[in-house]
Motif scaffolding. Structure first.
Motif, PDB file in Angstrom:
ATOM      1  N   LEU A 341       0.807  -1.217   0.000  1.00  0.00           N
ATOM      2  CA  LEU A 341       0.000   0.000   0.000  1.00  0.00           C
ATOM      3  C   LEU A 341       0.839   1.264   0.000  1.00  0.00           C
ATOM      4  CD1 LEU A 341      -2.592  -1.180   2.671  1.00  0.00           C
ATOM      5  CD2 LEU A 341      -2.916  -1.109   0.191  1.00  0.00           C
ATOM      6  N   ARG A 342       2.132   1.131  -0.056  1.00  0.00           N
ATOM      7  CA  ARG A 342       3.010   2.289   0.030  1.00  0.00           C
ATOM      8  C   ARG A 342       3.020   3.046  -1.294  1.00  0.00           C
ATOM      9  NH1 ARG A 342       6.795   4.040   3.495  1.00  0.00           N
ATOM     10  NH2 ARG A 342       8.464   5.357   2.667  1.00  0.00           N
ATOM     11  N   GLU A 343       3.094   4.369  -1.197  1.00  0.00           N
ATOM     12  CA  GLU A 343       3.168   5.215  -2.387  1.00  0.00           C
ATOM     13  C   GLU A 343       4.472   4.962  -3.140  1.00  0.00           C
ATOM     14  OE1 GLU A 343       1.039   7.071  -3.686  1.00  0.00           O
ATOM     15  OE2 GLU A 343      -0.457   7.580  -2.171  1.00  0.00           O
ATOM     16  N   ARG A 344       4.374   4.727  -4.431  1.00  0.00           N
ATOM     17  CA  ARG A 344       5.547   4.538  -5.295  1.00  0.00           C
ATOM     18  C   ARG A 344       5.097   4.666  -6.742  1.00  0.00           C
ATOM     19  NH1 ARG A 344       5.062  -0.308  -2.534  1.00  0.00           N
ATOM     20  NH2 ARG A 344       7.158  -0.122  -1.670  1.00  0.00           N
ATOM     21  N   ARG A 345       6.009   4.491  -7.682  1.00  0.00           N
ATOM     22  CA  ARG A 345       5.643   4.584  -9.089  1.00  0.00           C
ATOM     23  C   ARG A 345       4.535   3.600  -9.423  1.00  0.00           C
ATOM     24  NH1 ARG A 345      11.130   4.185  -9.453  1.00  0.00           N
ATOM     25  NH2 ARG A 345      10.936   2.133 -10.433  1.00  0.00           N
ATOM     26  N   ARG A 346       3.649   3.990 -10.334  1.00  0.00           N
ATOM     27  CA  ARG A 346       2.463   3.194 -10.616  1.00  0.00           C
ATOM     28  C   ARG A 346       2.813   1.767 -11.032  1.00  0.00           C
ATOM     29  NH1 ARG A 346      -2.844   3.580 -11.658  1.00  0.00           N
ATOM     30  NH2 ARG A 346      -3.729   2.140 -13.181  1.00  0.00           N
ATOM     31  N   GLY A 347       3.815   1.601 -11.881  1.00  0.00           N
ATOM     32  CA  GLY A 347       4.165   0.261 -12.345  1.00  0.00           C
ATOM     33  C   GLY A 347       4.618  -0.636 -11.202  1.00  0.00           C
ATOM     34  N   VAL A 348       5.449  -0.086 -10.339  1.00  0.00           N
ATOM     35  CA  VAL A 348       5.926  -0.861  -9.189  1.00  0.00           C
ATOM     36  C   VAL A 348       4.768  -1.179  -8.244  1.00  0.00           C
ATOM     37  CG1 VAL A 348       7.468  -0.844  -7.201  1.00  0.00           C
ATOM     38  CG2 VAL A 348       8.215   0.164  -9.376  1.00  0.00           C
ATOM     39  N   ARG A 349       3.898  -0.184  -8.035  1.00  0.00           N
ATOM     40  CA  ARG A 349       2.777  -0.364  -7.125  1.00  0.00           C
ATOM     41  C   ARG A 349       1.851  -1.466  -7.627  1.00  0.00           C
ATOM     42  NH1 ARG A 349       0.964   4.472  -7.398  1.00  0.00           N
ATOM     43  NH2 ARG A 349      -0.739   4.104  -8.851  1.00  0.00           N
ATOM     44  N   VAL A 350       1.531  -1.441  -8.896  1.00  0.00           N
ATOM     45  CA  VAL A 350       0.643  -2.453  -9.480  1.00  0.00           C
ATOM     46  C   VAL A 350       1.299  -3.836  -9.387  1.00  0.00           C
ATOM     47  CG1 VAL A 350      -0.429  -3.255 -11.612  1.00  0.00           C
ATOM     48  CG2 VAL A 350      -0.564  -0.839 -10.982  1.00  0.00           C
ATOM     49  N   GLY A 351       2.604  -3.886  -9.622  1.00  0.00           N
ATOM     50  CA  GLY A 351       3.304  -5.164  -9.509  1.00  0.00           C
ATOM     51  C   GLY A 351       3.219  -5.743  -8.106  1.00  0.00           C
TER      52      GLY A 351
END
Length: 498
Positions: A341-351
């Protein structure tokens, strides 16, 4: 699963993980209604039964002997008092205790996760990780909170102890923060945390070790202002030790000499790690990310402390130290949920979210047999029924004849259940460090059931231990006993005569 990200809009942001968590918790509530019997349930029922009859001097919970017992914890004393005052049956009281234990676990996880993440979905996601992020081999042991394990141990003191442990870590994280707890209220808060630590230790000693490791990691990771916190921390430890020392039902510190009788029982904890825990690889990766970000991260320190204790048990052959495994598993599971749930780049977050969602789905399927404790094996599809572990049937069928305080001669398996109904057995069904003649009692049971034992030897054993009943198979044909009742699986209750 995409709704788990904080930056995603729409109601699924919080609703999806909370809906899944509530569904799993509802399943556990239905399990409490059925209360499947396996493992140590009979031991805890017997403990409450003894306390119902005497809160101040209950004696040994399993055999007719006046000895202390580590199972007389603050929690079982409360349950015993409830049973005594209400008159409710032991199993009704255990069900009520299971509900309290679940509530403490859920609220404890919520409070602890709130110290790590502000995301509204974080407590739900972490709770799902604690229950489902394990492996593909179903595993059950008290103090381990996988869904299948929790279904079988939900009425155990270990669940209450673990719930209180989460509350302890949450309280320490707040109290140890710089600038927190100033003045007299700060001293009271730390003293209360010391009492809470002692209660966890007394309720379930192995979970107390896990709680202690988590407490050390929490305080060390909070970077407190040591000049302001040091004396209060020492005072909290002193208060906790004083409470443990003053507990009247057993000598907590004497348990340090009990390891020899427990090692063989715990050897299986060091087997099958691949099948039981491989989904936690995601949690280990999450811990690595947190370590790169903060070298004193509390979850990383917690994980490392647990790994040291468990590894030391492996090297030294102290297999009982494997009970500290939750100190390795819990921080990895919590980290997996929080990092998703941590904020990060969208691609990394979705992964992250996709990987965790797939891992949780695999874990849920691996533990799908838990549904059987609600609907029974016959209602399960064949592929799910294969994951279901049949609970024990119990020995309620002997109660028309056997009364409270009667002594029953029985082998180990029935001896783990019979005391739940108020009777004693000759030898305890579980290791008992505080019972000085435990070995002699075990020898007596083996001698009695030995094929070559003579009539005089058997009668002598029955008289020595005041045995009134014998539980065994059909058609033994022994002198001095007569059949009075039959139970499942060919079990027979014999009355001692003459």
């Amino acid at each position: 699963m995409a709704g788990w990200s904080r930056s995603e809009s729409g109601p699924s942001t919080v609703v999806v993980p909370w809906a899944a968590a509530v569904l799993v918790l509802f399943l556990l509530l239905l399990v409490v209604v059925r209360l499947p019997w396996a493992g140590d349930l009979g031991l805890h029922a017997a403990t409450v039964e003894r306390l119902r009859h005497s809160l101040t001097h209950p004696g040994n919970p399993l055999v007719d002997a006046d000895t202390p017992s580590p199972y007389y914890s603050p929690w079982t004393v409360v349950l015993g008092a409830v049973a005594k005052v209400s008159g409710a049956s032991v199993f009704v009281v255990l069900r009520c205790g299971a509900l309290v234990g679940l509530a403490l676990l859920v609220t404890g996880v919520w409070r602890y996760v709130r110290t790590l993440s502000a995301h509204r979905a974080a407590p739900a996601v972490v709770l799902l990780c604690l229950l489902l992020l394990w492996g593909t081999d179903a595993f059950a042991w008290s103090g381990f909170v996988g869904l299948n394990s929790l279904a079988l141990t939900v009425a155990y003191p270990s669940v209450v102890a673990l719930g209180l442990s989460f509350h302890l870590w949450a309280g320490l994280a707040s109290a140890a923060a710089p600038g927190a707890g100033a003045g007299r209220s700060g001293w009271v808060l730390w003293a209360g945390l010391g009492v809470l630590w002692a209660v966890v230790l007394l309720c379930h000693q192995f979970t107390g070790v896990v709680a202690s490791l988590g407490a050390v990691a929490t305080v060390a990771g909070a970077r407190p202002v040591w000049r302001a916190v040091d004396l209060r921390l020492v005072a909290a430890v002193a208060v906790g030790i004083a409470v443990v020392w003053a507990w009247p039902y057993y000598d907590f510190f004497a348990l340090a000499g009990a390891g020899g009788g427990l090692e063989a029982v715990h050897r299986p904890l060091y087997r099958g790690w691949g099948g039981r825990y491989w989904l936690l690889v995601l949690g280990v990766v999450a811990l690595g990310v947190r370590w790169r970000r903060d070298r004193r991260d509390a979850l990383v320190l917690f994980f490392l402390l647990g790994a040291v204790v468990v590894g030391a048990g492996w090297v030294s052959g102290h297999w009982s130290w494997g009970r500290a495994l939750p100190a390795v598993l819990i921080p990895a599971q919590v980290a997996a949920g929080v990092e998703a749930l941590r904020e990060r780049r969208r691609g990394v977050r979705v992964g992250w979210v996709c990987a965790l969602g797939c891992a949780l789905a695999v874990g849920a399927w691996a533990q799908a047999g838990t549904l059987g404790y609600v609907v029974g094996r016959g209602m399960l599809p064949g592929v799910v029924a294969g994951k279901y572990r049949e609970p024990w049937e119990g020995y309620h069928w002997i109660t028309p004849w056997v009364r409270y305080g009667d002594v029953v001669m029985a082998r180990t398996f029935p001896a783990r259940q019979i005391p739940a109904y108020g009777a004693y057995t000759v030898a305890p069904g579980y290791p008992d460090f505080f019972l000085p003649d435990e070995g002699a009692r075990g020898v007596a049971v083996r001698r009695y059931f030995a094929a070559g034992a003579g009539v005089g030897e058997r009668v002598g054993i029955l008289r020595e231990y005041g045995v009134r009943w014998v539980v065994d198979g059909v058609g033994r044909g022994w002198e001095g006993v007569r059949e009075v009742g039959r139970g499942p699986r060919g079990q027979v209750l014999y009355e001692v005569v003459g």
